[in-house]
Design an enzyme around this catalytic site. Structure first.
Site, PDB file in Angstrom:
ATOM      1  N   TYR A  33       0.839  -1.200   0.000  1.00  0.00           N
ATOM      2  CA  TYR A  33       0.000   0.000   0.000  1.00  0.00           C
ATOM      3  C   TYR A  33       0.870   1.245   0.000  1.00  0.00           C
ATOM      4  CZ  TYR A  33       0.873   0.875   5.003  1.00  0.00           C
ATOM      5  OH  TYR A  33       1.463   1.168   6.206  1.00  0.00           O
ATOM      6  N   LYS A 147       6.557  -1.816   1.879  1.00  0.00           N
ATOM      7  CA  LYS A 147       5.357  -1.272   2.545  1.00  0.00           C
ATOM      8  C   LYS A 147       4.217  -2.275   2.386  1.00  0.00           C
ATOM      9  CE  LYS A 147       3.117   3.242   3.204  1.00  0.00           C
ATOM     10  NZ  LYS A 147       3.213   3.339   4.651  1.00  0.00           N
ATOM     11  N   GLU A 180      11.812   2.474  14.388  1.00  0.00           N
ATOM     12  CA  GLU A 180      10.950   3.562  13.894  1.00  0.00           C
ATOM     13  C   GLU A 180       9.654   3.580  14.677  1.00  0.00           C
ATOM     14  OE1 GLU A 180      10.015   2.774   9.735  1.00  0.00           O
ATOM     15  OE2 GLU A 180      10.002   0.630  10.141  1.00  0.00           O
ATOM     16  N   LEU A 205      11.173   1.184   7.150  1.00  0.00           N
ATOM     17  CA  LEU A 205      10.617   1.682   5.903  1.00  0.00           C
ATOM     18  C   LEU A 205      11.243   3.050   5.652  1.00  0.00           C
ATOM     19  CD1 LEU A 205       8.385   1.150   3.708  1.00  0.00           C
ATOM     20  CD2 LEU A 205       7.021   2.798   4.994  1.00  0.00           C
TER      21      LEU A 205
HETATM   22  N1  PLP Z   1       7.775   3.794   8.821  1.00  0.00           N
HETATM   23  C1  PLP Z   1       6.622   3.096   8.855  1.00  0.00           C
HETATM   24  C2  PLP Z   1       6.586   1.779   9.555  1.00  0.00           C
HETATM   25  C3  PLP Z   1       5.459   3.616   8.268  1.00  0.00           C
HETATM   26  O1  PLP Z   1       4.314   2.911   8.310  1.00  0.00           O
HETATM   27  C4  PLP Z   1       5.519   4.889   7.660  1.00  0.00           C
HETATM   28  C5  PLP Z   1       4.339   5.463   7.039  1.00  0.00           C
HETATM   29  O2  PLP Z   1       3.278   4.890   7.012  1.00  0.00           O
HETATM   30  C6  PLP Z   1       6.733   5.586   7.659  1.00  0.00           C
HETATM   31  C7  PLP Z   1       7.860   4.995   8.232  1.00  0.00           C
HETATM   32  C8  PLP Z   1       6.851   6.946   7.038  1.00  0.00           C
HETATM   33  O3  PLP Z   1       6.782   6.878   5.657  1.00  0.00           O
HETATM   34  P1  PLP Z   1       6.260   8.101   4.792  1.00  0.00           P
HETATM   35  O4  PLP Z   1       7.016   9.299   5.242  1.00  0.00           O
HETATM   36  O5  PLP Z   1       6.584   7.726   3.404  1.00  0.00           O
HETATM   37  O6  PLP Z   1       4.786   8.210   5.047  1.00  0.00           O
END
Ligand code: PLP
Length: 294
Positions: A33, A147, A180, A205
């Site tokens: 997603y 993701k 994170e 991620l």
């Molecule tokens: N890390 C995780 C586990 C996430 O689910 C997300 C966003 O949903 C992020 C980091 C941040 O990613 P982004 O800045 O692309 O939304």
């Protein structure tokens, strides 16, 4: 205006939208997603999110079900049909519907769903007041760079945080370092003003918002160190914050009961937020491409 979502080639009323019981996303979490913010009609970091979507798919040996141009059109059409200029756009792609069997099915078309939901970026209380987090063990799989829709560990982490009376969780690896947030990247700012976030690897991620913050740091001569940090170092930091597509840059004011700095949203997080908003509004620079870095 009745709510409309896009499901496998059709715009359907929200209340009637459905996916087959043997969709592989439902049975195996066999899908990926993306979430993109539309802020005052500007698609925030759309380029980067679509880059990452393609990469998540390719890591699972899937293609884009439609071209990038078509996807861009479908997202805008969903926004238009729902009359939204401020929204979170959720895109989910799965390997599609097939008789339940672990191996990849042959000749199945992928499922594509787009859901747009109103989002008040200007009235985000987390951004204004900061959030409190607790740390807990990161129990996820070893490919967190993808993701994936398999989000159960994050669901449990978030609920654990809520049950503990705080807003969110920061996850910690087996060696005691922060990975994170439950749905965001984790950052601290040291006493000498250096931004610190975990290096890119399979362990996290790589946020698209994180990538934009890297660019903002370069352009504003801010020191950025990609390195591991422990919860203890975070307790002693000047500031802390999280970054994500909908929360943008959200100050963290307390971790495990320890006040960060003076316990109020930090100045630097605020400055980064303002810079990021200006970038999203198209006032500063062009959207950046996202690369996995792996
Ligand atoms: N890390 C995780 C586990 C996430 O689910 C997300 C966003 O949903 C992020 C980091 C941040 O990613 P982004 O800045 O692309 O939304």
């Amino acid at each position: 205006m009745p709510r409309v979502v896009y499901v496998n080639g059709q715009y359907v009323p929200y209340t009637q939208a459905h996916i087959h019981v043997e969709d592989r996303g439902f049975q195996f979490a066999d899908g990926v997603y993306e979430v993109i913010g539309c802020v005052h009609g500007h698609m925030a970091d759309e380029t980067g999110h679509l880059d990452r979507l393609e990469r998540s798919l390719s890591e699972l040996q899937m293609d884009m079900p439609v071209s990038r141009e078509t996807l861009r059109f479908l997202m805008r059409e969903c926004l238009r049909r729902n009359g939204l200029a401020n929204a979170g756009i959720y895109i989910q792609i799965t390997r599609g519907q097939a008789k339940r069997d672990f191996k990849f099915p042959a000749g199945t078309s992928q499922s594509l769903v787009i859901i747009v939901s109103p989002f008040d970026f200007d009235g985000n209380l987390g951004v204004a007041n900061g959030v409190r987090v607790k740390t807990l063990e990161d129990i996820r799989w070893k490919r967190r760079d993808v993701k994936s829709v398999a989000l159960l560990p994050q669901v449990l982490a978030k609920q654990d945080a809520i049950d503990s009376g705080v807003d969110d969780a920061w996850m910690v690896d087996g060696d005691g370092y922060v990975t994170e947030g439950s749905a965001s990247n984790a950052w601290i700012i040291t006493k000498d003003g250096t931004l610190v976030t975990r290096p890119v690897s399979y362990d996290i991620l790589r946020g698209v918002t994180r990538t934009a913050i890297e660019k903002i740091c370069r352009e504003n001569d801010l020191q950025l160190e990609e390195r591991l940090f422990t919860p203890k170092e975070a307790y002693e930091a000047n500031e802390a914050f999280t970054s994500s597509a909908t929360a943008l840059i959200t100050p963290v004011i307390e971790i495990d009961g320890h006040k960060i700095g003076d316990g109020k949203p930090g100045k630097m997080a605020h400055r980064l937020y303002e810079e990021y908003r200006a970038y999203v509004d198209g006032l500063r620079g062009k959207q950046v491409h996202w690369e996995s870095g792996l």
